[in-house]
Design a protein around this motif. Structure first.
Motif, PDB file in Angstrom:
ATOM      1  N   ASP A   1     -25.806  21.404   8.204  1.00 19.59           N
ATOM      2  CA  ASP A   1     -24.962  20.276   7.870  1.00 19.59           C
ATOM      3  C   ASP A   1     -25.584  19.458   6.755  1.00 19.59           C
ATOM      4  N   VAL A   2     -24.731  18.952   5.889  1.00 18.32           N
ATOM      5  CA  VAL A   2     -25.151  17.963   4.897  1.00 18.32           C
ATOM      6  C   VAL A   2     -24.225  16.776   5.076  1.00 18.32           C
ATOM      7  N   THR A   3     -24.775  15.615   5.251  1.00 20.76           N
ATOM      8  CA  THR A   3     -23.923  14.450   5.416  1.00 20.76           C
ATOM      9  C   THR A   3     -24.651  13.219   4.893  1.00 20.76           C
ATOM     10  N   ALA A   4     -24.006  12.077   4.980  1.00 23.11           N
ATOM     11  CA  ALA A   4     -24.620  10.860   4.469  1.00 23.11           C
ATOM     12  C   ALA A   4     -24.299   9.705   5.409  1.00 23.11           C
ATOM     13  N   THR A   5     -25.091   8.668   5.298  1.00 26.52           N
ATOM     14  CA  THR A   5     -24.842   7.438   6.037  1.00 26.52           C
ATOM     15  C   THR A   5     -24.890   6.297   5.037  1.00 26.52           C
ATOM     16  N   ASP A   6     -23.987   5.372   5.192  1.00 26.22           N
ATOM     17  CA  ASP A   6     -23.890   4.255   4.250  1.00 26.22           C
ATOM     18  C   ASP A   6     -24.479   3.001   4.878  1.00 26.22           C
ATOM     19  N   TRP A   7     -25.484   2.417   4.230  1.00 23.42           N
ATOM     20  CA  TRP A   7     -26.085   1.159   4.699  1.00 23.42           C
ATOM     21  C   TRP A   7     -25.989   0.153   3.557  1.00 23.42           C
ATOM     22  N   PRO A   8     -24.854  -0.510   3.368  1.00 21.67           N
ATOM     23  CA  PRO A   8     -24.647  -1.332   2.158  1.00 21.67           C
ATOM     24  C   PRO A   8     -25.702  -2.418   1.911  1.00 21.67           C
TER      25      PRO A   8
ATOM     26  N   TYR B   1     -19.676  13.960  -1.473  1.00 26.24           N
ATOM     27  CA  TYR B   1     -19.227  13.310  -2.705  1.00 26.24           C
ATOM     28  C   TYR B   1     -17.852  12.654  -2.498  1.00 26.24           C
ATOM     29  N   ASP B   2     -16.957  13.387  -1.841  1.00 22.53           N
ATOM     30  CA  ASP B   2     -15.596  12.909  -1.624  1.00 22.53           C
ATOM     31  C   ASP B   2     -15.571  11.646  -0.772  1.00 22.53           C
ATOM     32  N   MET B   3     -16.375  11.638   0.272  1.00 24.71           N
ATOM     33  CA  MET B   3     -16.290  10.553   1.254  1.00 24.71           C
ATOM     34  C   MET B   3     -17.180   9.364   0.905  1.00 24.71           C
ATOM     35  N   PHE B   4     -18.304   9.608   0.216  1.00 24.46           N
ATOM     36  CA  PHE B   4     -19.249   8.521  -0.042  1.00 24.46           C
ATOM     37  C   PHE B   4     -19.436   8.226  -1.520  1.00 24.46           C
ATOM     38  N   GLY B   5     -19.117   9.184  -2.378  1.00 28.81           N
ATOM     39  CA  GLY B   5     -19.353   8.971  -3.793  1.00 28.81           C
ATOM     40  C   GLY B   5     -20.821   9.041  -4.161  1.00 28.81           C
ATOM     41  N   VAL B   6     -21.601   9.824  -3.397  1.00 27.83           N
ATOM     42  CA  VAL B   6     -23.000  10.012  -3.771  1.00 27.83           C
ATOM     43  C   VAL B   6     -23.039  10.830  -5.064  1.00 27.83           C
TER      44      VAL B   6
ATOM     45  N   GLN C   1      -8.443   6.975  -5.328  1.00 25.37           N
ATOM     46  CA  GLN C   1      -9.359   5.917  -5.761  1.00 25.37           C
ATOM     47  C   GLN C   1     -10.255   5.534  -4.586  1.00 25.37           C
ATOM     48  N   GLY C   2     -11.538   5.372  -4.831  1.00 25.46           N
ATOM     49  CA  GLY C   2     -12.426   4.885  -3.784  1.00 25.46           C
ATOM     50  C   GLY C   2     -12.971   6.000  -2.906  1.00 25.46           C
ATOM     51  N   PHE C   3     -13.922   5.636  -2.045  1.00 29.48           N
ATOM     52  CA  PHE C   3     -14.591   6.613  -1.192  1.00 29.48           C
ATOM     53  C   PHE C   3     -14.439   6.183   0.259  1.00 29.48           C
ATOM     54  N   PRO C   4     -13.603   6.891   1.026  1.00 28.05           N
ATOM     55  CA  PRO C   4     -13.142   6.386   2.320  1.00 28.05           C
ATOM     56  C   PRO C   4     -14.210   6.126   3.374  1.00 28.05           C
ATOM     57  N   GLU C   5     -15.307   6.895   3.380  1.00 34.19           N
ATOM     58  CA  GLU C   5     -16.256   6.715   4.480  1.00 34.19           C
ATOM     59  C   GLU C   5     -17.240   5.576   4.229  1.00 34.19           C
ATOM     60  N   ARG C   6     -17.178   4.957   3.074  1.00 36.42           N
ATOM     61  CA  ARG C   6     -18.069   3.820   2.832  1.00 36.42           C
ATOM     62  C   ARG C   6     -17.708   2.678   3.766  1.00 36.42           C
TER      63      ARG C   6
ATOM     64  N   TYR D   1     -22.450   3.761  14.575  1.00 38.66           N
ATOM     65  CA  TYR D   1     -22.501   3.330  13.178  1.00 38.66           C
ATOM     66  C   TYR D   1     -22.031   4.447  12.268  1.00 38.66           C
ATOM     67  N   ARG D   2     -22.411   5.667  12.602  1.00 42.36           N
ATOM     68  CA  ARG D   2     -21.971   6.818  11.814  1.00 42.36           C
ATOM     69  C   ARG D   2     -21.645   7.940  12.780  1.00 42.36           C
ATOM     70  N   PHE D   3     -20.483   8.528  12.596  1.00 42.24           N
ATOM     71  CA  PHE D   3     -20.036   9.621  13.449  1.00 42.24           C
ATOM     72  C   PHE D   3     -19.674  10.783  12.546  1.00 42.24           C
ATOM     73  N   ARG D   4     -20.392  11.869  12.685  1.00 41.84           N
ATOM     74  CA  ARG D   4     -20.154  12.998  11.796  1.00 41.84           C
ATOM     75  C   ARG D   4     -20.019  14.270  12.639  1.00 41.84           C
ATOM     76  N   VAL D   5     -19.043  15.077  12.289  1.00 38.34           N
ATOM     77  CA  VAL D   5     -18.864  16.345  12.978  1.00 38.34           C
ATOM     78  C   VAL D   5     -19.165  17.466  12.000  1.00 38.34           C
ATOM     79  N   ARG D   6     -19.899  18.450  12.453  1.00 35.23           N
ATOM     80  CA  ARG D   6     -20.106  19.654  11.658  1.00 35.23           C
ATOM     81  C   ARG D   6     -19.126  20.681  12.217  1.00 35.23           C
ATOM     82  N   PRO D   7     -17.945  20.788  11.595  1.00 32.66           N
ATOM     83  CA  PRO D   7     -16.953  21.678  12.179  1.00 32.66           C
ATOM     84  C   PRO D   7     -17.227  23.131  11.825  1.00 32.66           C
ATOM     85  N   PRO D   8     -17.284  24.023  12.803  1.00 35.92           N
ATOM     86  CA  PRO D   8     -17.581  25.424  12.500  1.00 35.92           C
ATOM     87  C   PRO D   8     -16.522  26.061  11.597  1.00 35.92           C
ATOM     88  N   SER D   9     -15.241  25.703  11.796  1.00 35.79           N
ATOM     89  CA  SER D   9     -14.184  26.318  10.984  1.00 35.79           C
ATOM     90  C   SER D   9     -14.352  25.981   9.510  1.00 35.79           C
TER      91      SER D   9
END
Lengths: 163, 375
Positions: free
Chosen positions: A44-51, A103-108, A126-131, B332-340
């Motif tokens: 998994d690759v993900t991000a967390t936003d801490w403004p 990139y889509d959700m956070f704009g990293v 426009q904008g990055f929804p998960e921020r 604070y952050r909820f992320r799912v790693r979806p297998p599909s």
């Protein structure tokens, strides 16, 4: 590799290493190839936003797994809003879509990505929804038609709330 | 490329762009694939997703910890119980909660029933995509029996909301375990029927053997998991590698393929039917007595920290990455790693060089659920 790991932590059974942005690729390559690590599977690759945070707004998190040694680790990178973060697609091709989502959700600002497009949202969004500063209800239809009207409407609503 | 040179002198070999989906019966939902064709051969494919994006991650960050269980149902809606288990276990890991043994056993039974139901849906639709109508009717007949069992357990047939953080909402109804064992006996004979219809069927062999071949190391690099990865001979199964629920007390084998083509992925899933039945039998017969909920505080508020927890869903590795700030009653952050999502990423590599008709077979063999891809 001296100087490439800023911090190591162990909590509820998970190992996490914090790596400076410029050492990400080197650390990732070492973790993938070293015979006692062999993290060949990028879960998994993900991000967390801490403004409000001073040392970089985003945590970019890489969850790795070794299919041969069967252990897990997380790499964490702290990045400011426009700071370039190198893509790890060359190390793990699996990261391609996952990074596109980051990139889509956070704009990293991911650099060196082979196909950096939005993945879940429409391409002209426009904008990055998960921020954290993006409103939960979203802009609705109005944003797609006219972003400026949407901003005005939001400000008017906020003022109405204050009064 | 070879064809282009071969026909170059006689035919115009302009590339044709063919749009498939998002409204297409064999894309299992709303998946769009833009194919670039040379004659009938696929040169390249661009997979476009996002048509079912509901923002479950963002929504979950604004709901409290218990309300999220209901949202996880809506991701992989043909395997809702598995999603519930994954989420609840992640929160239990964050809070270091002990789950009673009986609850862990019931979870194992539900997970495996769900795996059979999901695979029934897969074999039915996959075979129908390729042209075998009968299997669909047979598989849905058995899936119905599982849905009835779930209905008796929690009242719902599709979105169960059947777990709670720390255990289960209800104990199993009286006589339910006997019905589960009866189902195992019925199912055992039905797997043979699917095999009779497909395994040695000449059309099936022609359509699946050697289609979408991917080697083990390539599959690992591409991030495939679950049956698509095991079909390539990599024995990665979270149930064995990092046992959760009561899998550490169960005896079962992880089937793996050798060729890494569509046919091997089919064989792997077929064998998983049998292994799931084996686990269900062990768990039901050895079901311990005791409480079904652990010591859970009234207000669920995990300490500040983050964790990643993975389980083996019918589609592959389903992971949850959750960050708690320790102050509020929502994550604070909820992320799912979806297998599909990660399996679908491999489609582009798999379809190159195959015919248009094989694209349908390959989407089916990856077994994607778009509710989970887009969340």
């Amino acid at each position: 590799m001296p100087g490439s790991v800023a911090h190591v932590s162990y909590w509820v059974g998970d190992w996490t290493i914090v790596v400076p942005v410029d050492k990400l690729i080197a650390a990732g390559r070492h973790l993938r190839d070293a015979p006692d690590a062999l993290f060949d599977f990028c879960s998994d690759v993900t991000a967390t936003d801490w403004p409000p945070r001073a040392d970089g707004r985003f945590d970019v998190v890489y969850c790795l797994f070794s299919t041969r040694l069967r252990h897990r680790i997380r790499i964490k990178v702290k990045a400011a809003e426009h700071q370039p973060v190198p893509s790890v697609c060359d190390l793990w091709p699996a990261a391609n879509w996952l990074e596109r989502e980051v990139y889509d959700m956070f704009g990293v600002n991911l650099t060196g990505h082979p196909d950096r497009r939005r993945i879940l949202m429409p391409e002209d969004w426009q904008g990055f929804p998960e921020r954290k500063d993006y409103p939960l209800e979203g802009p609705g239809e109005l944003l797609m038609e006219n972003p400026l009207d949407w901003l005005k409407l939001r400000q008017a609503r906020e003022e109405a709330d204050i009064e | 490329m070879e064809t282009a040179i071969h026909h170059g002198a006689m035919f115009d070999t302009n590339e044709l762009v063919l749009n498939m989906g998002p409204q297409h019966p064999s894309t299992h939902g709303v998946l769009r694939v833009v194919l670039r064709l040379d004659g009938e051969k696929v040169v390249d494919a661009d997979v476009v997703i996002g048509y079912l994006h509901r923002g479950i991650e963002k929504l979950s960050e604004n709901r409290n910890w218990t309300q999220i269980i209901l949202l996880t149902d809506r991701m992989d809606y043909v395997a809702a119980a598995t999603n519930n288990v994954g989420y609840c276990e992640t929160v239990e890991k964050l809070m270091s909660l002990e789950v009673p043994r009986r609850a862990r056993y019931v979870r194992t039974i539900l997970c495996e029933l769900q795996r059979i139901a999901s695979h029934c849906l897969w074999i039915g639709t996959h075979a129908m995509d390729i042209g075998a109508m009968t299997v669909f009717l047979y598989a849905f007949r058995e899936r119905e029996l599982i849905l009835d069992l779930f209905e008796e357990f929690c009242g719902a047939r599709l979105t169960y909301n059947s777990m709670r953080i720390g255990g289960l909402p209800l104990d199993i109804p009286p006589g339910w375990d006997k019905k589960v064992l009866e189902f195992c006996t019925i199912m055992d004979s039905k797997i043979g029927e699917y095999e009779e219809l497909l395994t040695h069927n000449r059309i099936w062999l022609e359509r699946t053997k050697g289609i979408g071949v991917i080697s083990g190391p390539d599959a690992v690099a591409l991030g495939l998991s679950g049956p698509p990865l095991r079909g390539s001979g990599v024995a990665k199964d979270v149930r064995k590698d990092e046992p959760y629920a009561a899998y550490d007390e169960m005896e079962f084998d992880v089937p793996i393929g050798t060729a890494g083509d569509t046919y091997d992925r089919y064989l792997v899933r077929l064998e998983e039917f049998r292994q799931s039945l084996r686990i269900i039998r062990q768990a039901t017969e050895g079901l311990p007595e005791g409480p079904i909920v652990g010591k859970v505080p009234r207000l669920i508020k995990p300490p500040a920290g983050e964790t990643y927890h993975a389980i083996e869903s019918p589609k592959g590795e389903l992971g949850y990455f959750i960050v708690s700030d320790g102050k509020s009653t929502n994550p604070y952050r909820f992320r799912v790693r979806p297998p599909s999502f990660c399996n679908l990423q491999g489609l582009r590599t798999l379809v190159r060089g195959h015919l248009v008709a094989d694209v349908v077979a390959l989407i089916g063999s990856l077994d994607v659920v778009l509710g989970e891809v887009d969340r």
